[in-house]
Scaffold this motif. Structure first.
Motif, PDB file in Angstrom:
ATOM      1  N   ILE A 188      -1.229  14.387  -0.759  1.00  0.00           N
ATOM      2  CA  ILE A 188      -2.339  13.498  -0.378  1.00  0.00           C
ATOM      3  C   ILE A 188      -2.342  12.355  -1.393  1.00  0.00           C
ATOM      4  CG2 ILE A 188      -4.805  13.319   0.103  1.00  0.00           C
ATOM      5  CD1 ILE A 188      -4.865  16.404   0.312  1.00  0.00           C
ATOM      6  N   GLU A 189      -2.321  11.137  -0.892  1.00  0.00           N
ATOM      7  CA  GLU A 189      -2.165   9.982  -1.790  1.00  0.00           C
ATOM      8  C   GLU A 189      -3.096   8.841  -1.392  1.00  0.00           C
ATOM      9  OE1 GLU A 189       1.701   8.080  -1.503  1.00  0.00           O
ATOM     10  OE2 GLU A 189       1.472   7.199  -3.498  1.00  0.00           O
ATOM     11  N   ASP A 190      -3.836   8.359  -2.377  1.00  0.00           N
ATOM     12  CA  ASP A 190      -4.698   7.185  -2.166  1.00  0.00           C
ATOM     13  C   ASP A 190      -4.369   6.107  -3.180  1.00  0.00           C
ATOM     14  OD1 ASP A 190      -6.486   7.752   0.038  1.00  0.00           O
ATOM     15  OD2 ASP A 190      -7.339   9.343  -1.208  1.00  0.00           O
TER      16      ASP A 190
ATOM     17  N   VAL B 225       5.983  -1.373  -4.756  1.00  0.00           N
ATOM     18  CA  VAL B 225       5.247  -0.133  -4.494  1.00  0.00           C
ATOM     19  C   VAL B 225       5.157   0.696  -5.774  1.00  0.00           C
ATOM     20  CG1 VAL B 225       7.273   1.088  -3.570  1.00  0.00           C
ATOM     21  CG2 VAL B 225       4.983   1.860  -3.000  1.00  0.00           C
ATOM     22  N   HIS B 226       6.228   0.761  -6.533  1.00  0.00           N
ATOM     23  CA  HIS B 226       6.154   1.316  -7.889  1.00  0.00           C
ATOM     24  C   HIS B 226       6.127   0.089  -8.794  1.00  0.00           C
ATOM     25  CE1 HIS B 226       8.437   5.002  -6.139  1.00  0.00           C
ATOM     26  NE2 HIS B 226       7.160   5.039  -5.861  1.00  0.00           N
ATOM     27  N   ASP B 227       4.958  -0.433  -9.016  1.00  0.00           N
ATOM     28  CA  ASP B 227       4.856  -1.772  -9.602  1.00  0.00           C
ATOM     29  C   ASP B 227       5.555  -1.824 -10.957  1.00  0.00           C
ATOM     30  OD1 ASP B 227       4.037  -4.270  -8.820  1.00  0.00           O
ATOM     31  OD2 ASP B 227       2.191  -4.206  -9.989  1.00  0.00           O
TER      32      ASP B 227
ATOM     33  N   GLY C 224       0.975   9.733 -10.170  1.00  0.00           N
ATOM     34  CA  GLY C 224       0.673   8.368  -9.744  1.00  0.00           C
ATOM     35  C   GLY C 224       1.503   7.332 -10.460  1.00  0.00           C
ATOM     36  N   HIS C 225       1.430   6.108  -9.959  1.00  0.00           N
ATOM     37  CA  HIS C 225       2.192   4.982 -10.526  1.00  0.00           C
ATOM     38  C   HIS C 225       1.419   3.708 -10.237  1.00  0.00           C
ATOM     39  CE1 HIS C 225       3.297   4.220  -6.325  1.00  0.00           C
ATOM     40  NE2 HIS C 225       3.539   5.517  -6.223  1.00  0.00           N
ATOM     41  N   TRP C 226       1.750   2.659 -10.976  1.00  0.00           N
ATOM     42  CA  TRP C 226       1.114   1.362 -10.714  1.00  0.00           C
ATOM     43  C   TRP C 226       1.502   0.882  -9.320  1.00  0.00           C
ATOM     44  CZ3 TRP C 226      -2.119   1.774 -14.314  1.00  0.00           C
ATOM     45  CH2 TRP C 226      -1.794   1.967 -15.642  1.00  0.00           C
TER      46      TRP C 226
ATOM     47  N   PHE D 167      -3.446   1.757  -8.949  1.00  0.00           N
ATOM     48  CA  PHE D 167      -2.420   2.807  -9.005  1.00  0.00           C
ATOM     49  C   PHE D 167      -2.668   3.822  -7.905  1.00  0.00           C
ATOM     50  CE2 PHE D 167      -5.902   3.680 -11.891  1.00  0.00           C
ATOM     51  CZ  PHE D 167      -6.333   4.907 -11.460  1.00  0.00           C
ATOM     52  N   THR D 168      -1.719   4.733  -7.750  1.00  0.00           N
ATOM     53  CA  THR D 168      -1.868   5.792  -6.754  1.00  0.00           C
ATOM     54  C   THR D 168      -2.271   7.097  -7.438  1.00  0.00           C
ATOM     55  OG1 THR D 168       0.406   6.583  -6.941  1.00  0.00           O
ATOM     56  CG2 THR D 168       0.002   4.771  -5.392  1.00  0.00           C
ATOM     57  N   VAL D 169      -2.887   7.964  -6.645  1.00  0.00           N
ATOM     58  CA  VAL D 169      -3.127   9.347  -7.082  1.00  0.00           C
ATOM     59  C   VAL D 169      -2.579  10.227  -5.970  1.00  0.00           C
ATOM     60  CG1 VAL D 169      -4.824  11.080  -7.717  1.00  0.00           C
ATOM     61  CG2 VAL D 169      -5.177   8.690  -8.384  1.00  0.00           C
ATOM     62  N   GLU D 170      -1.528  10.996  -6.279  1.00  0.00           N
ATOM     63  CA  GLU D 170      -0.774  11.648  -5.203  1.00  0.00           C
ATOM     64  C   GLU D 170      -0.229  13.029  -5.553  1.00  0.00           C
ATOM     65  OE1 GLU D 170       3.111   9.860  -4.460  1.00  0.00           O
ATOM     66  OE2 GLU D 170       2.616   8.268  -5.885  1.00  0.00           O
ATOM     67  N   PRO D 171      -1.133  13.984  -5.819  1.00  0.00           N
ATOM     68  CA  PRO D 171      -0.625  15.342  -6.053  1.00  0.00           C
ATOM     69  C   PRO D 171      -0.073  15.947  -4.767  1.00  0.00           C
ATOM     70  CG  PRO D 171      -3.003  15.365  -5.879  1.00  0.00           C
ATOM     71  CD  PRO D 171      -2.596  13.924  -5.818  1.00  0.00           C
TER      72      PRO D 171
ATOM     73  N   SER E  67       0.879  -1.164   0.000  1.00  0.00           N
ATOM     74  CA  SER E  67       0.000   0.000   0.000  1.00  0.00           C
ATOM     75  C   SER E  67       0.917   1.214   0.000  1.00  0.00           C
ATOM     76  CB  SER E  67      -0.920   0.002   1.230  1.00  0.00           C
ATOM     77  OG  SER E  67      -0.148  -0.060   2.417  1.00  0.00           O
ATOM     78  N   ASP E  68       0.422   2.338  -0.457  1.00  0.00           N
ATOM     79  CA  ASP E  68       1.256   3.537  -0.605  1.00  0.00           C
ATOM     80  C   ASP E  68       0.347   4.732  -0.378  1.00  0.00           C
ATOM     81  OD1 ASP E  68       3.053   5.474  -1.265  1.00  0.00           O
ATOM     82  OD2 ASP E  68       3.231   4.933  -3.377  1.00  0.00           O
ATOM     83  N   ILE E  69       0.404   5.278   0.833  1.00  0.00           N
ATOM     84  CA  ILE E  69      -0.609   6.249   1.247  1.00  0.00           C
ATOM     85  C   ILE E  69       0.049   7.456   1.903  1.00  0.00           C
ATOM     86  CG2 ILE E  69      -2.614   6.609   2.752  1.00  0.00           C
ATOM     87  CD1 ILE E  69      -2.960   3.455   2.532  1.00  0.00           C
TER      88      ILE E  69
HETATM   89 MN   LIG Z   1       3.390   6.761  -4.259  1.00  0.00          MN
END
Ligand SMILES: [Mn+2]
Length: 441
Positions: free
Chosen positions: A403-405, A355-357, A348-350, A377-381, A265-267
């Motif tokens: 902020i990343e989900d 974690v960075h798939d 974002g990334h896979w 994937f992540t969304v992290e602006p 997970s990457d949050i």
């Molecule tokens: Mn990330």
């Protein structure tokens, strides 16, 4: 949890043309002198075997007369196991892992050349394991000496990770369960951190609390080094020192995610150390949140990571302009890449076993890969306004926010795997006001 490793090997078998695929396990990595870092299995090897030991090699052979799959592994050894842990051994491996033929790793030099002979192509990671590559080249050179032997000899090497990466792009139901569990564990750790942090505490205490909760809930440590960055430290993107005192009226940026059965997970959350955002922090936070929610909101089958990024960048650029960081128009900011000073990374990334798939971002035709159900994937602006940047209005300097989900693409749109972690200003402040000890129960 049923992950069908055999199916995956079969899929790879179908892809490799007149060739042998070689997938080594991870190995021990020295930390200092005779001490190793904790062992972490290689993601591709795990994806195809589910086997957790080091010093092993999976072989998939297209043209072998008897077998499709081979595994070399450490043999049973009472003394070695006394010192460094149990081994599955040759006998059990064949049955438990569903591999056609299993050898001791001690027989590699003798047996692998026999398997390679008769194949034109070798598929392996050409760039990240030079030692193994050299060994295989040595075998191939020897095989090539037998010019009159009426069997094909290896003559072409093909880089394997992008091929497995394509398979890993779309997650199976079992993988999604593991990713969800990793996100759930992290959500408790993040909420506890919000409740726990306060002026005078140290970043290291927050890091330790999150580790405790994540391990207590069955996580297997961190998917990556946690970033626990108070105040201006948040403006160092990969800050991992995590050893400074938390100050009143500053924010704490935490980018941390548990690993569960090797799935990451990457949050990231950014919250006020004393529990209340200042007006300036609120302004900036609201911009990043708006960018993040807009990017997530458009996710559906057919969209791309680049579209996520473009949406986020537009909102961040507008926000920077509104706050007086830039005088240029939003179009100009984006066209000249001015925003990159304060938003230097992608959106974002896979996400998966790494974690960075390790999956491709482009199709064979070099177009962006379009979302299909099962991609994660992540969304992290973020926005990073360093303390010493005089172009930034004074009251905003030293604030860094991200902020990343973790987002799963579904047939209907998307599912936010980390949605349980507060994100709106009100929810975050409410969580900061809770008693962290309830997370320890
Ligand atoms: Mn990330």
């Amino acid at each position: 949890m049923t992950l069908n490793f055999k199916n995956r090997r079969q899929k790879l078998f179908e892809v490799i043309e007149d060739g042998v695929a070689l997938i080594p396990s991870g190995n021990y990595v020295t930390k200092s002198h005779d001490t190793d870092f904790p062992f972490r299995q290689d993601s591709n090897f795990n994806y195809l075997t589910g086997f957790g030991e080091p010093q092993a090699l999976l072989v998939i052979a297209k043209n072998h007369s008897e077998h499709k799959t081979f595994l070399f592994l450490r043999p049973k050894d009472q003394l070695a196991e006394l010192w460094s842990g149990r081994r599955l051994g040759v006998e059990k491996a064949q049955k438990e892992l569903g591999i056609d033929k299993v050898f001791s790793i001690d027989e590699l030099d003798k047996e692998l050349p026999n398997i390679l002979l008769g194949h034109k192509h070798i598929y392996l990671d050409m760039f990240h394991n030079q030692g193994f590559l050299q060994k295989v080249l040595g075998f191939c050179q020897k095989i090539g000496m037998g010019k009159k032997n009426k069997k094909h000899k290896p003559e072409k090497f093909i880089n394997l990770p992008p091929i497995i990466g394509k398979m890993r792009l779309i997650k199976e139901a079992g993988e999604i369960k593991l990713l969800k569990r990793a996100a759930t564990i992290s959500s408790h750790a993040h909420k506890a951190a919000m409740a726990f942090a306060s002026p005078g505490k140290n970043e290291s205490e927050v890091t330790a609390l999150m580790d405790y909760i994540s391990r207590k809930e069955g996580g297997h440590g961190n998917a990556y080094e946690s970033i626990v960055a108070g105040g201006d430290n948040a403006n160092i993107l990969h800050y991992v020192d995590n050893n400074m005192v938390l100050n009143d009226k500053e924010l704490l940026l935490i980018d941390a995610g548990a690993e569960f059965h090797l799935y990451a997970s990457d949050i990231t959350r950014t919250f006020p150390i004393n529990g209340k955002y200042t007006p300036e922090q609120k302004d900036l936070y609201q911009i990043v949140l708006e960018a993040q929610e807009a990017a997530i909101g458009q996710v559906k089958v057919g969209k791309t990571l680049t579209e996520n990024h473009n949406i986020a960048v537009k909102i961040l650029a507008q926000g920077l302009k509104d706050l007086g960081v830039f005088n240029e128009s939003v179009e100009e900011i984006i066209e000249k890449n001015l925003h990159r000073t304060y938003y230097p990374h992608g959106t974002g990334h896979w996400l998966g076993l790494d974690v960075h798939d390790n999956s491709p971002y482009l199709t064979d035709e070099l177009n962006d890969i379009k979302f299909t159900a099962g991609m994660v994937f992540t969304v992290e602006p973020g926005l990073y306004l360093p303390k010493n940047d005089e172009k930034v209005p004074k009251n905003l300097r030293g604030i860094g926010i991200r902020i990343e989900d973790d987002i799963l693409v579904t047939d209907k749109g998307f599912e936010n795997l980390s949605k349980d972690i507060p994100k709106s200003i009100q929810e975050v402040e409410d969580t900061c006001a809770t008693d962290y000890t309830t997370f320890l129960l």
